[in-house]
Design a protein around this motif. Structure first.
Motif, PDB file in Angstrom:
ATOM      1  N   SER A  73       1.011  -1.176  -0.062  1.00  0.00           N
ATOM      2  CA  SER A  73       0.025  -0.037   0.145  1.00  0.00           C
ATOM      3  C   SER A  73       0.943   1.157   0.031  1.00  0.00           C
ATOM      4  O   SER A  73       1.728   1.344   0.742  1.00  0.00           O
ATOM      5  CB  SER A  73      -0.962  -0.033   1.270  1.00  0.00           C
ATOM      6  N   LEU A  74       0.876   2.306  -0.954  1.00  0.00           N
ATOM      7  CA  LEU A  74       1.612   3.343  -1.053  1.00  0.00           C
ATOM      8  C   LEU A  74       3.154   2.601  -1.369  1.00  0.00           C
ATOM      9  O   LEU A  74       3.978   3.168  -0.759  1.00  0.00           O
ATOM     10  CB  LEU A  74       1.471   4.057   0.214  1.00  0.00           C
ATOM     11  N   GLY A  75       3.222   1.750  -1.946  1.00  0.00           N
ATOM     12  CA  GLY A  75       4.600   1.083  -1.906  1.00  0.00           C
ATOM     13  C   GLY A  75       4.649   0.191  -1.008  1.00  0.00           C
ATOM     14  O   GLY A  75       3.722  -0.137   0.014  1.00  0.00           O
ATOM     15  N   PRO A  76       5.715  -0.937  -1.232  1.00  0.00           N
ATOM     16  CA  PRO A  76       5.692  -1.858  -0.311  1.00  0.00           C
ATOM     17  C   PRO A  76       6.202  -1.664   1.323  1.00  0.00           C
ATOM     18  O   PRO A  76       6.980  -0.495   1.203  1.00  0.00           O
ATOM     19  CB  PRO A  76       6.741  -2.992  -0.796  1.00  0.00           C
ATOM     20  N   THR A  77       5.686  -2.249   2.099  1.00  0.00           N
ATOM     21  CA  THR A  77       6.365  -2.033   3.543  1.00  0.00           C
ATOM     22  C   THR A  77       6.644  -3.648   4.192  1.00  0.00           C
ATOM     23  O   THR A  77       6.045  -4.487   4.076  1.00  0.00           O
ATOM     24  CB  THR A  77       5.262  -1.639   4.619  1.00  0.00           C
ATOM     25  N   HIS A  92       9.215   1.143   5.759  1.00  0.00           N
ATOM     26  CA  HIS A  92       8.429   1.580   4.582  1.00  0.00           C
ATOM     27  C   HIS A  92       9.216   2.176   3.458  1.00  0.00           C
ATOM     28  O   HIS A  92       9.887   2.646   3.586  1.00  0.00           O
ATOM     29  CB  HIS A  92       7.378   2.919   5.324  1.00  0.00           C
ATOM     30  N   TYR A  93       8.703   1.652   2.213  1.00  0.00           N
ATOM     31  CA  TYR A  93       9.244   1.854   1.143  1.00  0.00           C
ATOM     32  C   TYR A  93       8.224   2.607   0.288  1.00  0.00           C
ATOM     33  O   TYR A  93       7.187   2.395   0.494  1.00  0.00           O
ATOM     34  CB  TYR A  93       9.852   0.488   0.148  1.00  0.00           C
ATOM     35  N   ASN A  94       8.770   3.328  -0.798  1.00  0.00           N
ATOM     36  CA  ASN A  94       7.763   3.924  -1.764  1.00  0.00           C
ATOM     37  C   ASN A  94       8.162   3.049  -2.904  1.00  0.00           C
ATOM     38  O   ASN A  94       8.638   2.067  -2.944  1.00  0.00           O
ATOM     39  CB  ASN A  94       8.221   5.544  -2.165  1.00  0.00           C
ATOM     40  N   SER A  95       7.138   3.519  -3.979  1.00  0.00           N
ATOM     41  CA  SER A  95       6.930   2.486  -5.281  1.00  0.00           C
ATOM     42  C   SER A  95       8.348   2.295  -5.971  1.00  0.00           C
ATOM     43  O   SER A  95       8.406   1.380  -6.574  1.00  0.00           O
ATOM     44  CB  SER A  95       5.956   3.344  -6.150  1.00  0.00           C
ATOM     45  N   GLU A  98      12.387   3.089  -2.381  1.00  0.00           N
ATOM     46  CA  GLU A  98      13.527   3.757  -1.477  1.00  0.00           C
ATOM     47  C   GLU A  98      12.913   3.827  -0.171  1.00  0.00           C
ATOM     48  O   GLU A  98      11.576   3.868  -0.035  1.00  0.00           O
ATOM     49  CB  GLU A  98      13.577   5.275  -1.975  1.00  0.00           C
ATOM     50  N   VAL A  99      13.739   3.850   0.899  1.00  0.00           N
ATOM     51  CA  VAL A  99      13.173   3.796   2.244  1.00  0.00           C
ATOM     52  C   VAL A  99      12.732   5.204   2.538  1.00  0.00           C
ATOM     53  O   VAL A  99      13.227   6.186   2.560  1.00  0.00           O
ATOM     54  CB  VAL A  99      14.373   3.516   3.261  1.00  0.00           C
ATOM     55  N   LEU A 100      11.276   5.027   3.087  1.00  0.00           N
ATOM     56  CA  LEU A 100      10.766   6.444   3.612  1.00  0.00           C
ATOM     57  C   LEU A 100      10.665   6.592   4.958  1.00  0.00           C
ATOM     58  O   LEU A 100      11.094   7.701   5.278  1.00  0.00           O
ATOM     59  CB  LEU A 100       9.184   6.234   3.169  1.00  0.00           C
ATOM     60  N   ALA A 101      10.717   5.606   5.568  1.00  0.00           N
ATOM     61  CA  ALA A 101      10.914   5.237   6.976  1.00  0.00           C
ATOM     62  C   ALA A 101      11.029   3.901   7.728  1.00  0.00           C
ATOM     63  O   ALA A 101      10.557   3.167   7.101  1.00  0.00           O
ATOM     64  CB  ALA A 101       9.537   6.003   7.629  1.00  0.00           C
ATOM     65  N   PHE A 103      11.102   1.702  11.389  1.00  0.00           N
ATOM     66  CA  PHE A 103      10.739   1.793  12.862  1.00  0.00           C
ATOM     67  C   PHE A 103      11.143   0.444  13.442  1.00  0.00           C
ATOM     68  O   PHE A 103      11.056  -0.773  12.794  1.00  0.00           O
ATOM     69  CB  PHE A 103       9.301   2.057  13.080  1.00  0.00           C
ATOM     70  N   ILE A 112       0.238  -2.138  11.340  1.00  0.00           N
ATOM     71  CA  ILE A 112      -0.132  -2.064  10.041  1.00  0.00           C
ATOM     72  C   ILE A 112      -0.366  -3.525   9.489  1.00  0.00           C
ATOM     73  O   ILE A 112      -0.997  -3.641   8.560  1.00  0.00           O
ATOM     74  CB  ILE A 112       1.200  -1.701   9.201  1.00  0.00           C
TER      75      ILE A 112
ATOM     76  N   ARG C  18      -4.595   0.901   5.399  1.00  0.00           N
ATOM     77  CA  ARG C  18      -3.127   0.553   6.008  1.00  0.00           C
ATOM     78  C   ARG C  18      -2.291   1.766   5.372  1.00  0.00           C
ATOM     79  O   ARG C  18      -1.333   2.155   5.664  1.00  0.00           O
ATOM     80  CB  ARG C  18      -2.637  -0.847   5.416  1.00  0.00           C
ATOM     81  N   GLY C  19      -2.512   2.157   4.147  1.00  0.00           N
ATOM     82  CA  GLY C  19      -1.789   3.078   3.330  1.00  0.00           C
ATOM     83  C   GLY C  19      -1.924   4.280   4.134  1.00  0.00           C
ATOM     84  O   GLY C  19      -0.757   4.946   4.366  1.00  0.00           O
ATOM     85  N   LEU C  21      -2.239   4.661   7.326  1.00  0.00           N
ATOM     86  CA  LEU C  21      -1.785   4.427   8.551  1.00  0.00           C
ATOM     87  C   LEU C  21       0.067   4.646   8.250  1.00  0.00           C
ATOM     88  O   LEU C  21       0.748   5.126   8.898  1.00  0.00           O
ATOM     89  CB  LEU C  21      -1.688   2.849   8.903  1.00  0.00           C
ATOM     90  N   LYS C  22       0.177   4.074   7.175  1.00  0.00           N
ATOM     91  CA  LYS C  22       1.726   4.449   6.562  1.00  0.00           C
ATOM     92  C   LYS C  22       2.219   5.705   6.367  1.00  0.00           C
ATOM     93  O   LYS C  22       3.142   6.146   6.699  1.00  0.00           O
ATOM     94  CB  LYS C  22       2.062   3.441   5.336  1.00  0.00           C
ATOM     95  N   THR C  26       4.957   7.901   8.361  1.00  0.00           N
ATOM     96  CA  THR C  26       5.995   8.313   7.375  1.00  0.00           C
ATOM     97  C   THR C  26       6.051   9.753   7.741  1.00  0.00           C
ATOM     98  O   THR C  26       7.090  10.647   7.672  1.00  0.00           O
ATOM     99  CB  THR C  26       5.816   7.942   5.946  1.00  0.00           C
ATOM    100  N   SER C  29       7.517  10.520  11.049  1.00  0.00           N
ATOM    101  CA  SER C  29       8.788  10.556  11.008  1.00  0.00           C
ATOM    102  C   SER C  29       9.637  11.635  10.298  1.00  0.00           C
ATOM    103  O   SER C  29      10.508  12.203  10.776  1.00  0.00           O
ATOM    104  CB  SER C  29       9.219   9.202  10.354  1.00  0.00           C
ATOM    105  N   SER C  75       6.471   9.502  -3.480  1.00  0.00           N
ATOM    106  CA  SER C  75       5.118   9.351  -3.626  1.00  0.00           C
ATOM    107  C   SER C  75       4.594   9.910  -2.387  1.00  0.00           C
ATOM    108  O   SER C  75       3.442  10.288  -2.565  1.00  0.00           O
ATOM    109  CB  SER C  75       5.020   7.494  -3.188  1.00  0.00           C
TER     110      SER C  75
END
Lengths: 148, 219, 361
Positions: A73-77, A92-95, A98-101, A103, A112, C18-19, C21-22, C26, C29, C75
């Protein structure tokens, strides 16, 4: 990151800066809270500057656990439970991957991964709709919806 | 004016002004002292006393036992804060960099935590000397405004430097600016207070030493 | 569309729960908020209306825009930019000439009192501001007009925040920062040359999420990103404490990644998020690549002496002043010495000999 990978860079690592120890101590404190009071918590890994060696130390100390999961969702996690049960590594990755955050979550299960309640309600309706399509005459399949 | 402006001023025009006043004052003082001259020696000594003069400049740096016993606090704290002050001044890396940028000379620095500890000891020693000066009736009577001023301008650079390093009270930028300004205050006040003893002490010791070595009259 | 909240935007784009939540985790952060604040981010997202944004570029090099358009997490940031309505940005917009200026005027009129004004570049004041104009309007005039109807202003980059390079000595155009001109609006400074894209989007996200400006320090910078110095967050800090320094850019110390203080690093007096947020998607940042911090997010960083001289050294040479002081001191010393001698000679001359006869009187 494709462009960067094409550049020949000789990376010389000079050792960690000790911040991994600080993170590990915080994990310990949070894990104790989880055990004693059931309180869940999370640590943002971008909060402290960590060197590659610190990451290695974190990964080595925590180890690999039994669970690996991926949410799209919104890229892979990507999520895995570390060798310390109750300590989860959530990235959390983007599409573009790349690492977004990133934890460390100390929890029974990372939020999640839990299915949101509203999604379950939607899911129930969706399932009934599909059942109705399969067998329009079935009493259950035909029921419009339960008041949840 | 924000902290950065103050820092830039203290590192630029402020430093120029302070060094200018310091050098002006010190050269003026030395010329003045030297030009006072001495009376013509009508009975020159048989032996020259220059060697004794040079020697005394150093031997007098060791405390006389009898005097030490009379006021051990003054001697102890005095030595500690003088030595401590010079270690902090000469062996903290940023200070060495300053000296190098002006003179081209440099030497190895001490690790920062060591200098930090010495700074604390120096501060304590300075505070003890002040308390002793105020508590002791004789010393209090002998003390003038100039003495307290000299103490203050010596104390402030060490204190502000310590506070800047430990991020106490103000943000580092402002504290660093205050630290540099306090040093500039020291430089400005220096030639016009008893702080000139840093230079004149060696001159007077030389004269004393030279006098001690006088033996007989040259024929 | 204009009344949409960020939550509506997310929903419209088919983002799952879930998106969402993400997105909140993010964003928290990115805003340097503790992870527990993600819930508050989520709660706030549904409340704030989508603001119109007008971006004015004055005396600048477009580096700030370049930096922002290369933000590393497209994104999330594209979601944020979907959530704002960027009505005027003369580098990025398709329209040009009169059409562009009309868009600006139209947006100002429609959202008067509510739009967010972003400014990059400094504003020249000398000679009535003729040194920089857009469509024949001086930067000063355009800023004043646009600021009057803005809910808040974000000064993007050191030029807009503190004057930056155009303001550097001798400042031929009389360049000043936004805050020197506009006094009656909340101004958020996001300095840096250029600013870190994640910091700018973080500030926008904060405004979008909470509908208010973040906590600012005394130089108008958001504390969440500029609260700590580069030096304090630097991974090379332990070497400073141990007294291990690189002396040149290619010596043993440099190869071992020791502290760059001696090579002119301005990290101790510079507040920015480089050490934690880093650049280019967290790849690296100046100190990590072996170069000292220039202090680009601080006022007057261009006039702070050489980038390659230690912070503790003088900005300008002191030898001239020193030599002059010695010469004047020597001259004054000689003069006073002569005066003293004269006094002495006069005293000697005035000296009267006393004889026994005098004493017996």
């Amino acid at each position: 990151m494709n462009g960067l990978n094409g550049i020949g860079v000789k990376v010389v690592h000079v050792g960690g800066n000790g911040n991994a120890h600080a993170v590990l101590r915080e994990i310990e404190a949070r894990l104790q809270l989880l055990v004693e009071k059931g309180e869940e918590g999370s640590i943002d890994l971008s909060g402290l500057p960590l060197m590659p060696e610190d990451y290695d130390l974190l990964e080595e100390t925590l180890g690999e656990g039994e669970v690996v999961a991926e949410v799209h969702s919104l890229g892979p996690t990507r999520i895995h439970e570390t060798g310390i049960p109750g300590v989860w590594w959530v990235t959390h990755y983007n599409s573009d991957d790349e690492v977004l955050a990133e934890f460390i979550e100390v929890a029974w299960c990372p939020e999640i991964l839990l299915t949101p309640e509203d999604d379950v309600k939607d899911g129930l309706e969706a399932l009934r709709a599909r059942l109705f399509e399969l067998n329009p005459k079935s009493p259950l399949g035909g029921a419009p919806s339960l008041d949840l | 004016m924000n902290a950065m402006d103050l820092l830039l001023w203290s590192r630029g025009p402020g430093l120029g002004i302070a060094i200018g006043i310091f050098l002006f004052g010190m050269v003026l003082r030395l010329f003045e002292i030297y030009s006072l001259g001495r009376k013509r020696d009508l009975a020159p000594a048989r032996t020259g006393g220059e060697g004794s003069g040079w020697r005394t400049m150093f031997t007098r740096s060791v405390p006389d036992r009898a005097q030490f016993k009379r006021s051990p606090v003054v001697f102890t704290t005095g030595y500690i804060f003088h030595i401590g002050f010079f270690i902090v001044l000469l062996f903290l890396l940023p200070h060495i960099e300053l000296i190098r940028s002006i003179s081209g000379l440099s030497w190895p620095a001490l690790p920062t935590p060591v200098v930090d500890l010495i700074a604390v000891i120096t501060l304590i020693a300075l505070i003890v000397t002040l308390i002793y000066r105020i508590m002791d009736p004789v010393r209090r009577l002998l003390s003038t405004f100039g003495d307290y001023l000299a103490w203050t301008v010596t104390f402030l650079p060490v204190l502000t430097g310590y506070m800047a390093y430990h991020h106490l009270l103000f943000d580092y930028t402002l504290m660093l600016a205050l630290h540099i300004l306090s040093v500039e205050l020291l430089l400005v006040v220096f030639p016009f207070t008893k702080l000139t003893h840093m230079v004149t002490l060696f001159i007077s010791r030389w004269y004393n030493g030279e006098w001690f070595a006088r033996k007989g009259v040259a024929s | 569309m204009r009344d949409e909240t960020l939550l509506d935007t997310l929903k419209r784009r088919g983002i799952s729960r879930r998106g969402f939540l993400k997105f909140c985790a993010t964003t928290a952060s990115m805003l340097a908020l503790p992870p527990a604040m993600a819930a508050e981010v989520a709660a706030a997202l549904g409340k704030v209306r989508r603001p119109a944004v007008i971006w004015l570029s004055f005396q600048e090099c477009t580096g700030c825009t370049e930096s922002l358009t290369r933000a590393h997490s497209p994104s999330i940031e594209s979601l944020i930019f979907d959530a704002i309505s960027l009505d005027y940005h003369h580098t990025l917009q398709a329209a040009s000439g009169h059409a562009a200026e009309e868009a600006r005027e139209h947006s100002m009129k429609q959202d008067w009192g509510n739009y967010l004004l972003l400014v990059d570049g400094s504003i020249p004041l000398k000679d009535d501001g003729v040194y920089s104009t857009i469509a024949g309007i001086s930067n000063l005039q355009m800023l004043k007009d646009a600021a009057a109807g803005a809910a808040a202003i974000v000064s993007v980059g050191t030029c807009a925040a503190y004057g930056g390079l155009p303001h550097a000595n001798p400042n031929p155009t009389g360049a000043v920062s936004v805050s020197e001109i506009i006094k009656d609006k909340p101004i958020i400074n996001v300095p840096g040359c250029p600013p870190i894209p994640a910091v700018l989007t973080g500030v926008l996200a904060h405004y979008l999420t909470f509908g208010a400006i973040p906590d600012l320090d005394d130089l108008g910078r958001p504390k969440a990103f500029f609260g700590e110095s580069i030096h304090d967050r630097c991974y090379r800090r332990p070497f400073y404490d141990q007294g291990k320094f690189a002396k040149t850019f290619d010596d043993e110390g440099a190869r071992n990644g020791w502290c760059l203080f001696e090579l002119g690093c301005k990290g101790p007096t510079t507040h920015n998020a480089c050490a934690t947020t880093k650049w280019n998607g967290g790849t690296s940042w100046p100190v990590q690549s072996g170069h000292g911090c220039l202090g680009c997010s601080e006022p007057d960083f261009w006039d702070g002496g050489s980038f390659y001289k230690a912070l503790s050294t003088p900005i300008s040479p002191v030898t001239g002043a020193a030599a002059a002081a010695v010469a004047i001191g020597a001259a004054a010393g000689v003069a006073i010495g002569l005066a003293n001698r004269q006094t002495k000679a006069a005293a000697k001359a005035a000296h009267q000999k006393a004889t026994i006869a005098d004493l017996e009187k």
